[in-house]
Motif scaffolding. Sequence first.
Motif, PDB file in Angstrom:
ATOM      1  N   LEU A 258      -7.832  -4.052   5.043  1.00 17.62           N
ATOM      2  CA  LEU A 258      -6.732  -3.670   5.952  1.00 17.62           C
ATOM      3  C   LEU A 258      -6.039  -2.346   5.639  1.00 17.62           C
ATOM      4  N   GLU A 259      -6.073  -1.899   4.358  1.00 16.78           N
ATOM      5  CA  GLU A 259      -5.246  -0.734   4.019  1.00 16.78           C
ATOM      6  C   GLU A 259      -5.658   0.531   4.770  1.00 16.78           C
ATOM      7  N   MET A 260      -6.956   0.826   4.794  1.00 21.93           N
ATOM      8  CA  MET A 260      -7.417   2.037   5.476  1.00 21.93           C
ATOM      9  C   MET A 260      -7.120   2.006   6.978  1.00 21.93           C
ATOM     10  N   PRO A 261      -7.396   0.885   7.696  1.00 19.85           N
ATOM     11  CA  PRO A 261      -7.004   0.826   9.115  1.00 19.85           C
ATOM     12  C   PRO A 261      -5.506   1.013   9.339  1.00 19.85           C
ATOM     13  N   ILE A 262      -4.665   0.447   8.444  1.00 20.10           N
ATOM     14  CA  ILE A 262      -3.208   0.592   8.578  1.00 20.10           C
ATOM     15  C   ILE A 262      -2.814   2.060   8.430  1.00 20.10           C
ATOM     16  N   VAL A 263      -3.375   2.735   7.415  1.00 21.04           N
ATOM     17  CA  VAL A 263      -3.070   4.153   7.184  1.00 21.04           C
ATOM     18  C   VAL A 263      -3.522   4.997   8.380  1.00 21.04           C
ATOM     19  N   SER A 264      -4.738   4.725   8.879  1.00 18.75           N
ATOM     20  CA  SER A 264      -5.262   5.478  10.036  1.00 18.75           C
ATOM     21  C   SER A 264      -4.381   5.277  11.258  1.00 18.75           C
ATOM     22  N   PHE A 265      -3.930   4.031  11.494  1.00 19.55           N
ATOM     23  CA  PHE A 265      -3.079   3.720  12.652  1.00 19.55           C
ATOM     24  C   PHE A 265      -1.744   4.465  12.568  1.00 19.55           C
ATOM     25  N   THR A 266      -1.117   4.435  11.380  1.00 22.82           N
ATOM     26  CA  THR A 266       0.193   5.100  11.233  1.00 22.82           C
ATOM     27  C   THR A 266       0.070   6.615  11.410  1.00 22.82           C
ATOM     28  N   GLN A 267      -1.081   7.156  11.004  1.00 25.48           N
ATOM     29  CA  GLN A 267      -1.286   8.604  11.178  1.00 25.48           C
ATOM     30  C   GLN A 267      -1.505   8.962  12.649  1.00 25.48           C
ATOM     31  N   ARG A 268      -2.263   8.108  13.345  1.00 22.77           N
ATOM     32  CA  ARG A 268      -2.486   8.347  14.788  1.00 22.77           C
ATOM     33  C   ARG A 268      -1.174   8.286  15.555  1.00 22.77           C
ATOM     34  N   LYS A 269      -0.315   7.344  15.171  1.00 21.65           N
ATOM     35  CA  LYS A 269       0.974   7.152  15.861  1.00 21.65           C
ATOM     36  C   LYS A 269       2.064   8.072  15.302  1.00 21.65           C
TER      37      LYS A 269
ATOM     38  N   ILE B 241       7.803   3.704   6.738  1.00 20.37           N
ATOM     39  CA  ILE B 241       6.787   2.716   6.337  1.00 20.37           C
ATOM     40  C   ILE B 241       7.088   2.203   4.926  1.00 20.37           C
ATOM     41  N   ILE B 242       7.483   3.111   4.023  1.00 21.66           N
ATOM     42  CA  ILE B 242       7.832   2.723   2.650  1.00 21.66           C
ATOM     43  C   ILE B 242       9.020   1.757   2.661  1.00 21.66           C
ATOM     44  N   LEU B 243       9.981   2.010   3.546  1.00 19.61           N
ATOM     45  CA  LEU B 243      11.156   1.129   3.678  1.00 19.61           C
ATOM     46  C   LEU B 243      10.732  -0.299   4.039  1.00 19.61           C
ATOM     47  N   TRP B 244       9.858  -0.435   5.039  1.00 23.73           N
ATOM     48  CA  TRP B 244       9.376  -1.765   5.439  1.00 23.73           C
ATOM     49  C   TRP B 244       8.592  -2.425   4.310  1.00 23.73           C
ATOM     50  N   GLY B 245       7.806  -1.644   3.598  1.00 24.07           N
ATOM     51  CA  GLY B 245       7.047  -2.182   2.468  1.00 24.07           C
ATOM     52  C   GLY B 245       7.955  -2.700   1.371  1.00 24.07           C
ATOM     53  N   THR B 246       9.040  -1.969   1.106  1.00 22.49           N
ATOM     54  CA  THR B 246      10.004  -2.375   0.068  1.00 22.49           C
ATOM     55  C   THR B 246      10.687  -3.684   0.458  1.00 22.49           C
ATOM     56  N   LEU B 247      11.008  -3.821   1.752  1.00 22.52           N
ATOM     57  CA  LEU B 247      11.633  -5.060   2.240  1.00 22.52           C
ATOM     58  C   LEU B 247      10.688  -6.254   2.070  1.00 22.52           C
TER      59      LEU B 247
ATOM     60  N   THR C 158       1.381  -8.190  -0.889  1.00 21.15           N
ATOM     61  CA  THR C 158       0.187  -7.389  -0.563  1.00 21.15           C
ATOM     62  C   THR C 158       0.479  -6.402   0.565  1.00 21.15           C
ATOM     63  N   PHE C 159       1.122  -6.891   1.630  1.00 20.74           N
ATOM     64  CA  PHE C 159       1.461  -5.981   2.738  1.00 20.74           C
ATOM     65  C   PHE C 159       2.505  -4.962   2.290  1.00 20.74           C
ATOM     66  N   GLY C 160       3.423  -5.387   1.413  1.00 18.16           N
ATOM     67  CA  GLY C 160       4.394  -4.448   0.844  1.00 18.16           C
ATOM     68  C   GLY C 160       3.691  -3.336   0.086  1.00 18.16           C
ATOM     69  N   GLU C 161       2.700  -3.724  -0.726  1.00 20.04           N
ATOM     70  CA  GLU C 161       1.910  -2.758  -1.498  1.00 20.04           C
ATOM     71  C   GLU C 161       1.180  -1.778  -0.577  1.00 20.04           C
ATOM     72  N   MET C 162       0.588  -2.303   0.511  1.00 13.64           N
ATOM     73  CA  MET C 162      -0.163  -1.448   1.441  1.00 13.64           C
ATOM     74  C   MET C 162       0.744  -0.472   2.190  1.00 13.64           C
ATOM     75  N   PHE C 163       1.993  -0.874   2.404  1.00 10.19           N
ATOM     76  CA  PHE C 163       2.947  -0.002   3.112  1.00 10.19           C
ATOM     77  C   PHE C 163       3.577   1.031   2.165  1.00 10.19           C
ATOM     78  N   ILE C 164       3.649   0.688   0.860  1.00  8.04           N
ATOM     79  CA  ILE C 164       4.366   1.572  -0.074  1.00  8.04           C
ATOM     80  C   ILE C 164       3.446   2.599  -0.736  1.00  8.04           C
ATOM     81  N   PHE C 165       2.408   2.115  -1.433  1.00  6.52           N
ATOM     82  CA  PHE C 165       1.703   2.983  -2.387  1.00  6.52           C
ATOM     83  C   PHE C 165       0.931   4.159  -1.779  1.00  6.52           C
ATOM     84  N   PRO C 166       0.147   3.984  -0.692  1.00  7.96           N
ATOM     85  CA  PRO C 166      -0.563   5.164  -0.160  1.00  7.96           C
ATOM     86  C   PRO C 166       0.399   6.241   0.335  1.00  7.96           C
TER      87      PRO C 166
END
Length: 403
Positions: free
Chosen positions: A271-282, A289-295, A321-329
């Motif tokens: 899921l991490e790569m698709p999430i990163v690609s989606f956020t970049q497209r949008k 995104i980091i804020l949501w991951g921290t929450l 896990t979703f927090g990690e995917m939203f924060i670290f990249p």
Amino acid sequence: MLATAFSRYINNFRGFSREIWILTLITFINRAGTMVLPFLSKYLKEDLNLSYAEVGWIMVAFGLGSMLGSWLGGKLSDKIGFYRIMVFSLFTSGLLLFFIQYIRTFWGLCAGMFVIMTVADMFRPAMFVSLATYSKPENRTRSLTLVRLAVNLGFAAGPALGGLIIMNLGYGGLFWVDGSSCIISILIFTLLVKERKKSADLETANSETEIPVSVFKDKIFWLFLFVCFITAMLFFQLFTTLPLYHNEKFGLTEFQSGLLLSLNGLLIFFLEMPIVSFTQRKNINHLRIILWGTLLMSLSFYVLLINIWAGMLIISILFITFGEMFIFPFSNSFALSRAPKGHEGRYMALFTMSFSLAHIASSKTGLTIIDSFGYQANWFVMGSLGILSVASCIWLQKLVKKE
């Protein structure tokens, strides 16, 4: 339907340069080779018969070496170039791993671990700068994500391989294989990747940002480092206090705990790569995104306060896990984009140091709270630290907007 989904997933991995794929490969080999780490405390306790207090101090020396190495690696990357630092770090740490197995005394091991981690962790900030240099500007966050996938796959493979090596060759074999993996990975790198200066677009982009020249005067970056430190501290509970809790509260075996950690690794892989690609497209703001991951990271500990059902462990792992995917990249990418021209190494050094410090603080704080007040108190403290980090994230967004 399935073919379309698979095709979309594969498309997320297109557009990377040859050098980025080679960097990903050597990162995987290197991380899979760090099989000493999961067994280090076991080796020190059972093979060398050291006390828990002595093992604790050796791990502190390990963490302090990691911090010094991160700082030196970043500073020297700016001075003499990331390429030379990467080659020196991996080759020398490989040789040191061959020799450290012959050190058997407490003070010798403290000094040995400090030196080996100082040399080994010079690699990390240098590698971050190399990613920025060899990747296209639009692919920078995805390149960081690709290397994170290699790290996760390496960590997934390493402990299993390490266990097999210990069974067949003993702990000595572990040091020989780990050292060899460092040397092999850097030989592949030097043969296939040629040294390149920092990319022009990175220098142009970073020189245009009106940021204080000294990293120590960049208040926004220090607030960002505080957020990174707290979130990393929460994340490292996954490897320190949570496996103990699984067993003591719900009677889970090592295998069942391992399955929960594997769920973390599998979700990141798919899921991490698709999430990163989606956020970049949008074009979604990285700090949001980091804020949501921290929450989500914070909520992962609050749900553990409901301790009457083992299913909460799965819900907690999903949140973390979703927090990690939203924060670290995105935090990697923000740190790199923040650095002015010629200071990328220093910025990435402090960024990686925040993780080294969090590694030391996480286990010590968590285990001390559990020893004095129990698991519930630790989950409440960790969740509350997460909320403090969320508030810092909101403040950070305001400061960046104002700037």
